[in-house]
Write a protein that holds these residues in place. Structure first.
Motif, mmCIF file in Angstrom:
data_model
loop_
_atom_site.group_PDB
_atom_site.id
_atom_site.type_symbol
_atom_site.label_atom_id
_atom_site.label_comp_id
_atom_site.label_asym_id
_atom_site.label_seq_id
_atom_site.Cartn_x
_atom_site.Cartn_y
_atom_site.Cartn_z
ATOM 1 N N VAL A 164 -21.321 34.461 7.551
ATOM 2 C CA VAL A 164 -20.460 33.568 6.777
ATOM 3 C C VAL A 164 -19.315 34.381 6.173
ATOM 4 N N LYS A 165 -18.227 33.705 5.818
ATOM 5 C CA LYS A 165 -17.065 34.370 5.258
ATOM 6 C C LYS A 165 -17.275 34.704 3.781
ATOM 7 N N SER A 166 -16.559 35.728 3.334
ATOM 8 C CA SER A 166 -16.564 36.128 1.918
ATOM 9 C C SER A 166 -17.981 36.388 1.410
ATOM 10 N N ALA A 167 -18.774 37.066 2.224
ATOM 11 C CA ALA A 167 -20.195 37.241 1.923
ATOM 12 C C ALA A 167 -20.470 38.348 0.924
ATOM 13 N N THR A 168 -19.549 39.295 0.777
ATOM 14 C CA THR A 168 -19.872 40.438 -0.073
ATOM 15 C C THR A 168 -18.629 41.106 -0.642
ATOM 16 N N CYS A 169 -18.815 41.769 -1.777
ATOM 17 C CA CYS A 169 -17.742 42.493 -2.464
ATOM 18 C C CYS A 169 -18.251 43.879 -2.849
ATOM 19 N N ALA A 170 -17.438 44.896 -2.604
ATOM 20 C CA ALA A 170 -17.789 46.266 -2.956
ATOM 21 C C ALA A 170 -16.919 46.749 -4.105
ATOM 22 N N VAL A 171 -17.553 47.328 -5.120
ATOM 23 C CA VAL A 171 -16.844 47.886 -6.269
ATOM 24 C C VAL A 171 -16.948 49.401 -6.174
ATOM 25 N N ILE A 172 -15.812 50.101 -6.113
ATOM 26 C CA ILE A 172 -15.852 51.538 -5.878
ATOM 27 C C ILE A 172 -15.372 52.331 -7.094
ATOM 28 N N PRO A 173 -15.807 53.609 -7.211
ATOM 29 C CA PRO A 173 -15.525 54.432 -8.397
ATOM 30 C C PRO A 173 -14.306 55.343 -8.240
ATOM 31 N N SER A 174 -13.312 54.879 -7.498
ATOM 32 C CA SER A 174 -12.115 55.684 -7.248
ATOM 33 C C SER A 174 -10.952 54.731 -7.032
ATOM 34 N N TRP A 211 -18.404 60.384 -13.979
ATOM 35 C CA TRP A 211 -18.391 59.377 -15.038
ATOM 36 C C TRP A 211 -17.853 58.041 -14.552
ATOM 37 N N ARG A 212 -17.037 58.077 -13.499
ATOM 38 C CA ARG A 212 -16.484 56.822 -12.986
ATOM 39 C C ARG A 212 -17.541 55.990 -12.249
ATOM 40 N N PHE A 213 -18.574 56.648 -11.719
ATOM 41 C CA PHE A 213 -19.666 55.912 -11.090
ATOM 42 C C PHE A 213 -20.382 55.054 -12.135
ATOM 43 N N VAL A 214 -20.588 55.622 -13.308
ATOM 44 C CA VAL A 214 -21.238 54.883 -14.393
ATOM 45 C C VAL A 214 -20.366 53.721 -14.844
ATOM 46 N N GLN A 215 -19.078 53.972 -15.024
ATOM 47 C CA GLN A 215 -18.159 52.913 -15.441
ATOM 48 C C GLN A 215 -18.085 51.805 -14.394
ATOM 49 N N ARG A 216 -18.124 52.198 -13.128
ATOM 50 C CA ARG A 216 -18.123 51.220 -12.037
ATOM 51 C C ARG A 216 -19.317 50.270 -12.136
ATOM 52 N N ASN A 217 -20.454 50.802 -12.557
ATOM 53 C CA ASN A 217 -21.672 49.991 -12.620
ATOM 54 C C ASN A 217 -21.542 48.817 -13.577
ATOM 55 N N ARG A 218 -20.765 48.973 -14.641
ATOM 56 C CA ARG A 218 -20.615 47.868 -15.592
ATOM 57 C C ARG A 218 -19.872 46.694 -14.946
ATOM 58 N N ILE A 219 -18.951 46.999 -14.038
ATOM 59 C CA ILE A 219 -18.223 45.939 -13.345
ATOM 60 C C ILE A 219 -19.145 45.211 -12.380
ATOM 61 N N ILE A 220 -20.002 45.956 -11.685
ATOM 62 C CA ILE A 220 -20.969 45.334 -10.782
ATOM 63 C C ILE A 220 -21.840 44.346 -11.553
ATOM 64 N N ALA A 221 -22.324 44.760 -12.721
ATOM 65 C CA ALA A 221 -23.170 43.876 -13.523
ATOM 66 C C ALA A 221 -22.396 42.696 -14.083
ATOM 67 N N ALA A 222 -21.152 42.920 -14.461
ATOM 68 C CA ALA A 222 -20.369 41.873 -15.127
ATOM 69 C C ALA A 222 -19.899 40.767 -14.187
ATOM 70 N N LEU A 223 -19.748 41.073 -12.906
ATOM 71 C CA LEU A 223 -19.208 40.090 -11.965
ATOM 72 C C LEU A 223 -20.196 38.979 -11.615
ATOM 73 N N SER A 224 -21.458 39.145 -11.992
ATOM 74 C CA SER A 224 -22.490 38.184 -11.608
ATOM 75 C C SER A 224 -23.254 37.658 -12.819
#
Length: 313
Positions: A164-174, A211-224
């Motif tokens: 299906v379309k638009s099935a996934t989103c990747a959040v990256i630390p860079s 440290w950006r990997f940790v900051q990235r994780n908050r966005i992953i949690a917040a989007l859902s």
């Protein structure tokens, strides 16, 4: 997105609201470039103690980032745009801007589920991540994860396999111009060609740092509305995302595979979080354990504290 907004996005010692306040007092990138840290302190009403501020360097990096965006087709959305993800707006430290490739509507017009886990994933948990994400995507959810090795990779691939379309989103630390890890560049390409999205809060040209990997994780949690942990040994970085989900008052669930014999033998890698809390402690605090996507949907329908899922560990 103009160069002033890009420059403001890159300033790590300012909160989002302070960046907004600073922008309201400036009319151009050149006006920002000549400010001293004392000037910034006066404008935002808080003493800035950093010794790293260099306005001219910040301005030059912003101009370089704008050039990268224009040459590589990278888009951006500001905090005050109607296109900015509504769930992300709700957290106190939401990014000033998001930089992305692909279809941002994947996370703004679909219900999202964040799927996370250790990089050192076992076979049973890898299959669980793949199967859960595939069923979620087939049910018109967007699976959000971090494009990392292990659970993230299997979650993205499972979602894509649903066809299906638009099935996934990747959040990256860079910066969005650099895929991390590099070996997942092809996977990122498939996500984009499938109508998904790759996004970051960091301006193009920003390297990945720990440290950006940790900051990235908050966005992953917040989007859902909810985060599902597939496998997380004691000290695993995935548990940082679990903590963010709790902090944001989102639903947190653990997949039954977390507690299989193979998973329990896996130890966290040296690059992961050093916190000692383990998955079982979250269960003791009330986080439900699910076996599949049907259980996940059932938990979402329940009132807090009255989850119908009866799986125990």
């Amino acid at each position: 997105m103009n160069s002033l907004d890009i420059a403001l996005s890159s300033i790590t010692f300012l909160t989002r609201n302070e960046k907004i306040l600073l922008k309201n007092n400036l009319d151009s990138l050149s006006a920002l470039a000549v400010l001293s840290s004392k000037d910034i302190s006066l404008l935002i009403g808080r003493e800035i103690k950093t010794k790293c501020w260099n306005g001219k360097v910040t301005a030059a990096l912003a101009e370089k980032s704008l050039s990268i965006m224009e040459s590589q087709g990278i888009e951006a959305v500001l905090y005050n745009s109607s296109e900015y993800p509504e769930l992300l707006k709700q957290i106190n430290d939401a990014p000033y801007a998001l930089f992305f490739r692909g279809n941002l509507k994947a996370v703004t017009e679909k219900q999202c589920v964040s799927v996370v886990g250790t990089r050192r994933i076992c076979r049973i948990c890898a299959e669980a991540a793949f199967d859960f994400a595939k069923t979620a995507a087939a049910s018109d959810f967007c699976v959000v994860s971090g494009l990392a090795f292990g659970a993230d990779c299997f979650a993205h691939k499972g979602a894509l396999s649903a066809g299906v379309k638009s099935a996934t989103c990747a959040v990256i630390p860079s910066g969005i111009d650099t895929i991390v890890p590099y070996s997942h560049k092809a996977l990122a390409g498939v996500i984009l060609s499938n109508g998904g999205c790759v996004l970051s809060e960091y301006i193009p040209g920003t390297p990945a740092e720990t440290w950006r990997f940790v900051q990235r994780n908050r966005i992953i949690a917040a989007l859902s509305r909810s985060t599902v942990v597939i496998q997380a040994p004691e000290g695993s970085g995935a548990l940082i995302t679990a903590d963010f989900a709790i902090d944001f008052n989102r639903e947190l669930m653990f997949h039954k595979s977390c507690f299989c014999a193979q998973a329990l033998k896996v130890k966290a890698g040296i690059s992961e979080n050093k916190k000692l809390r383990n998955a079982a402690s979250y269960i003791q605090d009330g986080a439900p354990v699910i076996e599949n996507f049907a259980d996940y949907v059932s938990v979402l329908k329940d009132e807090p504290g009255k989850h119908s899922c009866t799986i125990t560990i």
